[in-house]
Design a protein around this motif. Structure first.
Motif, PDB file in Angstrom:
ATOM      1  N   ARG A   1       4.316   4.651   6.747  1.00 40.07           N
ATOM      2  CA  ARG A   1       4.158   5.439   5.220  1.00 40.07           C
ATOM      3  C   ARG A   1       5.225   6.440   4.897  1.00 40.07           C
ATOM      4  O   ARG A   1       6.272   6.487   5.479  1.00 40.07           O
ATOM      5  N   VAL A   2       5.693   5.623   3.152  1.00 39.06           N
ATOM      6  CA  VAL A   2       6.922   4.904   2.862  1.00 39.06           C
ATOM      7  C   VAL A   2       6.960   6.590   1.454  1.00 39.06           C
ATOM      8  O   VAL A   2       5.465   5.666   0.837  1.00 39.06           O
TER       9      VAL A   2
ATOM     10  N   LEU B   1       3.151   4.602   0.116  1.00 35.26           N
ATOM     11  CA  LEU B   1       2.671   3.598   0.341  1.00 35.26           C
ATOM     12  C   LEU B   1       2.519   3.351   1.937  1.00 35.26           C
ATOM     13  O   LEU B   1       3.408   4.366   2.740  1.00 35.26           O
ATOM     14  N   GLN B   2       1.772   2.457   2.152  1.00 35.74           N
ATOM     15  CA  GLN B   2       1.368   2.912   3.769  1.00 35.74           C
ATOM     16  C   GLN B   2       0.860   0.665   3.619  1.00 35.74           C
ATOM     17  O   GLN B   2       0.101   0.859   3.511  1.00 35.74           O
ATOM     18  N   PHE B   3       1.229   0.819   5.286  1.00 35.90           N
ATOM     19  CA  PHE B   3       1.424  -0.548   5.821  1.00 35.90           C
ATOM     20  C   PHE B   3       0.538  -0.355   7.157  1.00 35.90           C
ATOM     21  O   PHE B   3       1.653   0.211   7.928  1.00 35.90           O
ATOM     22  N   GLY B   4       0.621  -1.574   7.620  1.00 39.02           N
ATOM     23  CA  GLY B   4       0.347  -1.531   9.133  1.00 39.02           C
ATOM     24  C   GLY B   4       1.382  -2.794   9.456  1.00 39.02           C
ATOM     25  O   GLY B   4       1.801  -3.328   8.318  1.00 39.02           O
TER      26      GLY B   4
ATOM     27  N   ARG C   1       8.386  -5.788  10.242  1.00 35.54           N
ATOM     28  CA  ARG C   1       7.066  -6.954   9.995  1.00 35.54           C
ATOM     29  C   ARG C   1       6.107  -6.062   9.367  1.00 35.54           C
ATOM     30  O   ARG C   1       5.343  -6.030  10.083  1.00 35.54           O
ATOM     31  N   ILE C   2       5.648  -6.182   7.656  1.00 34.14           N
ATOM     32  CA  ILE C   2       4.580  -5.844   7.147  1.00 34.14           C
ATOM     33  C   ILE C   2       3.040  -6.911   7.931  1.00 34.14           C
ATOM     34  O   ILE C   2       3.695  -7.803   7.673  1.00 34.14           O
ATOM     35  N   LEU C   3       2.235  -6.407   7.988  1.00 35.32           N
ATOM     36  CA  LEU C   3       1.217  -6.935   8.250  1.00 35.32           C
ATOM     37  C   LEU C   3      -0.180  -6.641   7.469  1.00 35.32           C
ATOM     38  O   LEU C   3      -0.807  -7.537   6.909  1.00 35.32           O
ATOM     39  N   GLU C   4      -0.184  -5.449   7.242  1.00 37.48           N
ATOM     40  CA  GLU C   4      -0.862  -5.052   6.115  1.00 37.48           C
ATOM     41  C   GLU C   4      -0.948  -4.320   5.318  1.00 37.48           C
ATOM     42  O   GLU C   4      -0.162  -3.523   5.544  1.00 37.48           O
ATOM     43  N   ALA C   5      -1.247  -3.982   3.849  1.00 40.91           N
ATOM     44  CA  ALA C   5      -1.348  -2.770   2.972  1.00 40.91           C
ATOM     45  C   ALA C   5      -2.546  -2.593   2.739  1.00 40.91           C
ATOM     46  O   ALA C   5      -3.499  -3.301   2.401  1.00 40.91           O
ATOM     47  N   VAL C   6      -2.527  -1.252   2.627  1.00 36.48           N
ATOM     48  CA  VAL C   6      -3.281   0.102   2.494  1.00 36.48           C
ATOM     49  C   VAL C   6      -3.152  -0.668   0.395  1.00 36.48           C
ATOM     50  O   VAL C   6      -2.653   0.308  -0.103  1.00 36.48           O
ATOM     51  N   GLY C   7      -4.665  -0.351   0.472  1.00 33.63           N
ATOM     52  CA  GLY C   7      -4.542  -0.207  -1.034  1.00 33.63           C
ATOM     53  C   GLY C   7      -4.052  -1.294  -1.637  1.00 33.63           C
ATOM     54  O   GLY C   7      -3.788  -2.127  -1.441  1.00 33.63           O
TER      55      GLY C   7
ATOM     56  N   ARG D   1      -4.674  -6.630   3.578  1.00 33.53           N
ATOM     57  CA  ARG D   1      -4.954  -5.568   2.294  1.00 33.53           C
ATOM     58  C   ARG D   1      -6.367  -5.254   3.274  1.00 33.53           C
ATOM     59  O   ARG D   1      -7.570  -6.437   3.765  1.00 33.53           O
ATOM     60  N   TYR D   2      -6.193  -4.182   3.568  1.00 33.19           N
ATOM     61  CA  TYR D   2      -7.112  -2.574   3.793  1.00 33.19           C
ATOM     62  C   TYR D   2      -6.992  -1.864   3.898  1.00 33.19           C
ATOM     63  O   TYR D   2      -6.575  -1.295   3.014  1.00 33.19           O
TER      64      TYR D   2
END
Length: 218
Positions: free
Chosen positions: A56-57, A64-67, A93-99, A215-216
């Motif tokens: 969470r950034v 901003l939230q990422f897996g 390494r970013i795998l997924e982005a929230v919203g 995205r998820y």
């Protein structure tokens, strides 16, 4: 703000003069470099390896939230006495982005790249105003390669998203006025400015294939 040189396998990164506060799961960290595909974190505690994590950034009033996955973690500064803390650096390494997190991240990067290009005007004459650049992300799998041979631009459509050494590649959906603006910027700026121009070009490419965050909704 300093823009790091591109690595062939990684989207160009920007170094942040003011780190962004963040949490990697429940571990407080500081984001010191950022790209569309990953981040470099600075932290005081050792990170235990696990398959995947969430970050969470805090970025300009938004969370901003990422897996993500931790690609590497090393000790940057070893404490020399009991009162001093060791400092670690970890690349994720970013795998997924929230919203809409990926959209905000792209806008954040584009804004800083454009600011850096504006600063290039002090060192290179004839750089057109880049502030009118409208951030557009193409959704197709066709791209436009623009290569400069010191006198003439050669533009062609391609399925290859890679950035050429003597020019840039953008989404084929990007309007030609923006492509022409990037060409004029490339011609009239410094070597650093050309790297910045490539980063703007890359921002027009949808990364849903070949390394983009999915995205998820949590």
């Amino acid at each position: 703000m300093v823009v790091q040189g591109r690595e062939r396998r990684q989207f160009g990164r920007i170094h942040l003069d003011q780190p962004l506060g963040a949490f990697l799961d429940d571990v407080p960290v500081r984001v010191i470099e950022v790209s569309v595909t990953g981040m470099l974190l600075e932290h005081d505690a050792r990170i235990v390896p696990v398959p995947t994590r969430k970050i969470r950034v805090e970025m300009e009033g938004k969370t901003l939230q990422f897996g993500c996955v931790v690609a590497r973690s090393t000790i940057f500064h070893l404490a020399r006495n009991p009162t001093e803390k060791s400092i670690y650096h970890s690349g994720i390494r970013i795998l997924e982005a929230v919203g809409e997190s990926e959209t905000y991240l792209r806008g954040f990067i584009a804004d800083r790249v454009m600011r850096a290009l504006e600063e290039q005007k002090a060192n290179a004459r004839g750089v057109p105003p880049i502030g009118t650049y409208v951030f557009q992300v193409g959704k197709g799998d066709r791209f436009r390669r623009c290569e400069f041979d010191s006198r003439t631009w050669h533009k062609s459509e391609t399925a290859d998203r890679q950035q050429p050494p003597g020019g840039f590649t953008v989404s084929a959906e990007l309007d030609m006025s923006t492509v022409d603006l990037l060409c004029r910027t490339w011609e009239n700026t410094t070597e650093e400015g050309r790297r910045l121009t490539q980063m703007l070009a890359e921002l027009s490419i949808d990364r849903s294939e070949g390394g983009s965050p999915r995205r998820y909704v949590p």
